[in-house]
Write a protein that holds these residues in place. Structure first.
Motif, PDB file in Angstrom:
ATOM      1  N   GLY A  16      -8.117   6.045  -3.473  1.00  0.00           N
ATOM      2  CA  GLY A  16      -9.216   6.643  -2.751  1.00  0.00           C
ATOM      3  C   GLY A  16      -9.507   8.042  -3.250  1.00  0.00           C
ATOM      4  N   GLN A  17     -10.496   8.670  -2.631  1.00  0.00           N
ATOM      5  CA  GLN A  17     -10.900  10.034  -2.995  1.00  0.00           C
ATOM      6  C   GLN A  17     -10.056  11.087  -2.278  1.00  0.00           C
ATOM      7  N   GLY A  18      -9.320  10.669  -1.287  1.00  0.00           N
ATOM      8  CA  GLY A  18      -8.451  11.595  -0.584  1.00  0.00           C
ATOM      9  C   GLY A  18      -9.091  12.182   0.653  1.00  0.00           C
ATOM     10  N   THR A  19      -8.241  12.629   1.568  1.00  0.00           N
ATOM     11  CA  THR A  19      -8.694  13.306   2.772  1.00  0.00           C
ATOM     12  C   THR A  19      -7.804  14.527   2.989  1.00  0.00           C
ATOM     13  N   ASP A  24       3.089  20.352   5.029  1.00  0.00           N
ATOM     14  CA  ASP A  24       2.414  19.054   4.916  1.00  0.00           C
ATOM     15  C   ASP A  24       0.955  19.203   4.511  1.00  0.00           C
ATOM     16  N   THR A  25       0.474  20.427   4.447  1.00  0.00           N
ATOM     17  CA  THR A  25      -0.908  20.659   4.032  1.00  0.00           C
ATOM     18  C   THR A  25      -1.125  20.148   2.614  1.00  0.00           C
ATOM     19  N   ALA A  26      -2.099  19.266   2.463  1.00  0.00           N
ATOM     20  CA  ALA A  26      -2.357  18.629   1.169  1.00  0.00           C
ATOM     21  C   ALA A  26      -3.574  17.724   1.295  1.00  0.00           C
ATOM     22  N   VAL A  27      -4.027  17.234   0.161  1.00  0.00           N
ATOM     23  CA  VAL A  27      -4.977  16.125   0.147  1.00  0.00           C
ATOM     24  C   VAL A  27      -4.150  14.842   0.134  1.00  0.00           C
ATOM     25  N   TYR A  28      -4.465  13.944   1.040  1.00  0.00           N
ATOM     26  CA  TYR A  28      -3.717  12.702   1.189  1.00  0.00           C
ATOM     27  C   TYR A  28      -4.524  11.539   0.633  1.00  0.00           C
ATOM     28  N   TYR A  29      -3.831  10.682  -0.092  1.00  0.00           N
ATOM     29  CA  TYR A  29      -4.449   9.537  -0.753  1.00  0.00           C
ATOM     30  C   TYR A  29      -3.723   8.244  -0.383  1.00  0.00           C
ATOM     31  N   CYS A  30      -4.485   7.160  -0.341  1.00  0.00           N
ATOM     32  CA  CYS A  30      -3.851   5.853  -0.292  1.00  0.00           C
ATOM     33  C   CYS A  30      -4.178   5.115  -1.589  1.00  0.00           C
ATOM     34  N   ALA A  31      -3.370   4.132  -1.893  1.00  0.00           N
ATOM     35  CA  ALA A  31      -3.571   3.368  -3.111  1.00  0.00           C
ATOM     36  C   ALA A  31      -2.972   1.981  -2.947  1.00  0.00           C
ATOM     37  N   THR A  32      -3.563   1.012  -3.621  1.00  0.00           N
ATOM     38  CA  THR A  32      -3.033  -0.339  -3.601  1.00  0.00           C
ATOM     39  C   THR A  32      -1.945  -0.474  -4.657  1.00  0.00           C
ATOM     40  N   MET A  73       0.836  -1.198   0.000  1.00  0.00           N
ATOM     41  CA  MET A  73       0.000   0.000   0.000  1.00  0.00           C
ATOM     42  C   MET A  73       0.868   1.243   0.000  1.00  0.00           C
ATOM     43  N   GLY A  74       0.436   2.216  -0.767  1.00  0.00           N
ATOM     44  CA  GLY A  74       1.167   3.471  -0.822  1.00  0.00           C
ATOM     45  C   GLY A  74       0.334   4.631  -0.303  1.00  0.00           C
ATOM     46  N   TRP A  75       1.028   5.622   0.214  1.00  0.00           N
ATOM     47  CA  TRP A  75       0.400   6.891   0.595  1.00  0.00           C
ATOM     48  C   TRP A  75       0.994   8.004  -0.273  1.00  0.00           C
ATOM     49  N   PHE A  76       0.127   8.924  -0.648  1.00  0.00           N
ATOM     50  CA  PHE A  76       0.503  10.028  -1.521  1.00  0.00           C
ATOM     51  C   PHE A  76      -0.135  11.304  -0.992  1.00  0.00           C
ATOM     52  N   ARG A  77       0.311  12.423  -1.500  1.00  0.00           N
ATOM     53  CA  ARG A  77      -0.342  13.686  -1.177  1.00  0.00           C
ATOM     54  C   ARG A  77      -0.212  14.641  -2.363  1.00  0.00           C
ATOM     55  N   GLN A  78      -1.145  15.568  -2.402  1.00  0.00           N
ATOM     56  CA  GLN A  78      -1.104  16.585  -3.436  1.00  0.00           C
ATOM     57  C   GLN A  78      -1.490  17.922  -2.829  1.00  0.00           C
ATOM     58  N   ALA A  79      -0.549  18.827  -2.844  1.00  0.00           N
ATOM     59  CA  ALA A  79      -0.790  20.171  -2.336  1.00  0.00           C
ATOM     60  C   ALA A  79      -1.329  21.046  -3.468  1.00  0.00           C
ATOM     61  N   GLU A 121       2.255  18.879  -8.027  1.00  0.00           N
ATOM     62  CA  GLU A 121       2.001  17.524  -8.488  1.00  0.00           C
ATOM     63  C   GLU A 121       1.849  16.577  -7.297  1.00  0.00           C
ATOM     64  N   ARG A 122       1.187  15.469  -7.571  1.00  0.00           N
ATOM     65  CA  ARG A 122       1.060  14.452  -6.538  1.00  0.00           C
ATOM     66  C   ARG A 122       2.434  13.897  -6.171  1.00  0.00           C
ATOM     67  N   GLU A 123       2.639  13.709  -4.876  1.00  0.00           N
ATOM     68  CA  GLU A 123       3.927  13.268  -4.344  1.00  0.00           C
ATOM     69  C   GLU A 123       3.746  11.953  -3.606  1.00  0.00           C
ATOM     70  N   GLY A 124       4.622  11.001  -3.866  1.00  0.00           N
ATOM     71  CA  GLY A 124       4.602   9.761  -3.113  1.00  0.00           C
ATOM     72  C   GLY A 124       5.229   9.968  -1.747  1.00  0.00           C
ATOM     73  N   ILE A 125       4.536   9.550  -0.706  1.00  0.00           N
ATOM     74  CA  ILE A 125       5.040   9.688   0.660  1.00  0.00           C
ATOM     75  C   ILE A 125       5.778   8.442   1.084  1.00  0.00           C
ATOM     76  N   GLY A 126       5.191   7.303   0.805  1.00  0.00           N
ATOM     77  CA  GLY A 126       5.819   6.062   1.218  1.00  0.00           C
ATOM     78  C   GLY A 126       4.988   4.863   0.861  1.00  0.00           C
ATOM     79  N   CYS A 127       5.514   3.721   1.247  1.00  0.00           N
ATOM     80  CA  CYS A 127       4.870   2.464   0.884  1.00  0.00           C
ATOM     81  C   CYS A 127       5.161   1.427   1.959  1.00  0.00           C
ATOM     82  N   ILE A 128       4.224   0.495   2.117  1.00  0.00           N
ATOM     83  CA  ILE A 128       4.415  -0.599   3.056  1.00  0.00           C
ATOM     84  C   ILE A 128       4.112  -1.895   2.332  1.00  0.00           C
ATOM     85  N   THR A 129       4.935  -2.917   2.523  1.00  0.00           N
ATOM     86  CA  THR A 129       4.686  -4.203   1.894  1.00  0.00           C
ATOM     87  C   THR A 129       3.467  -4.884   2.501  1.00  0.00           C
TER      88      THR A 129
END
Length: 121
Positions: free
Chosen positions: A112-115, A90-98, A34-40, A44-52
């Motif tokens: 997801g739709q983001g938070t 860190d202000t942004a819309v945060y997304y997760c993705a598979t 799973m990955g987490w991303f954000r877009q301020a 552009e959308r930025e990858g934050i990190g990933c977990i196996t």
């Protein structure tokens, strides 16, 4: 429909903390990294990190290392993003993705739709 949904966004003061959650709809997360991303705004959308899929390995972009932690609870089918020592940038819309695989391949499928996360004093 296969999708994920983020929750837990909101407002925090600089130096504060928030925890975001990501849960699936229509499937289970345990196979997928799973990955987490954000877009301020205006960026552009930025990858934050990933977990196996097992949670054994995590990866972070430099700007959040030491402040953000990705974890998962496969029994409860949820992935988390713990954000500490928040900064205004860190202000942004945060997304997760598979990820399409059980390891962090960088190829992401369901989003997801983001938070919204807002950090200000």
């Amino acid at each position: 429909q296969v999708q994920v949904e983020e929750s837990g966004g909101g407002w925090a003061q600089p130096g504060g903390s928030l925890r975001l959650s990501c849960a699936p709809s229509g499937f289970t997360l345990d196979y997928y990294a799973m990955g987490w991303f954000r877009q301020a705004p205006g960026k552009e959308r930025e990858g934050i990190g990933c977990i196996t899929n097992s949670g054994v390995s995590t990866y972070y972009t430099d700007s959040v290392k030491g402040r953000f932690t990705i974890s998962r609870d496969n029994d409860n089918d949820t992935v988390y993003l713990q954000m500490n020592n928040l900064k205004p940038e860190d202000t942004a819309v945060y997304y997760c993705a598979t990820d399409e695989y059980y390891y962090c391949s960088g190829t992401f499928g369901s989003w997801g739709q983001g938070t919204q996360v807002t950090v200000s004093s």
